[in-house]
Design a protein around this motif. Sequence first.
Motif: not given
Length: 145
Positions: A75-79
């Motif tokens: 969740a911290d890095y996804m688009s």
Amino acid sequence: MNHNTVVAHIMQADFPRLLPTMPIREAVATLARRLVPAAPVIDDRAGLVGILTEKDCFRPMLNASYYQQWSGSVADYMSREVQTLPHDLDFVSAAEAFLARSHRVYPVMRDSEVVGLLNRSDLLVAILSMSEHVSAMPRSGRPDR
């Protein structure tokens, strides 16, 4: 429309699905092991909430190499803004979508469910194959026997 000319015919139906809470290190390893450029991020109700691409993975990887540890979740890095294609979209429209954006892969949807991934390389191969089949046909439109 010929069912062989829609993305459902060539999409990858066997693909990794990631959870937003999954540790990012595990997600990066999943993409690398499965040799896929991206994976959809699915919530606990099976809804599409994002996509994690190889490009998204570079920030946590570089942070890990600098700090000597991985941190964060998918969740911290996804688009979060995800472009998708419908399963019954024709090849030409799919090619136009790839031309309009720099995406290498699109999640393929049937209603609100992710049913596959369409890689631009798979679409390119399918269109090339179709054009070779058409060019091999005699002018009458029927294949030689």
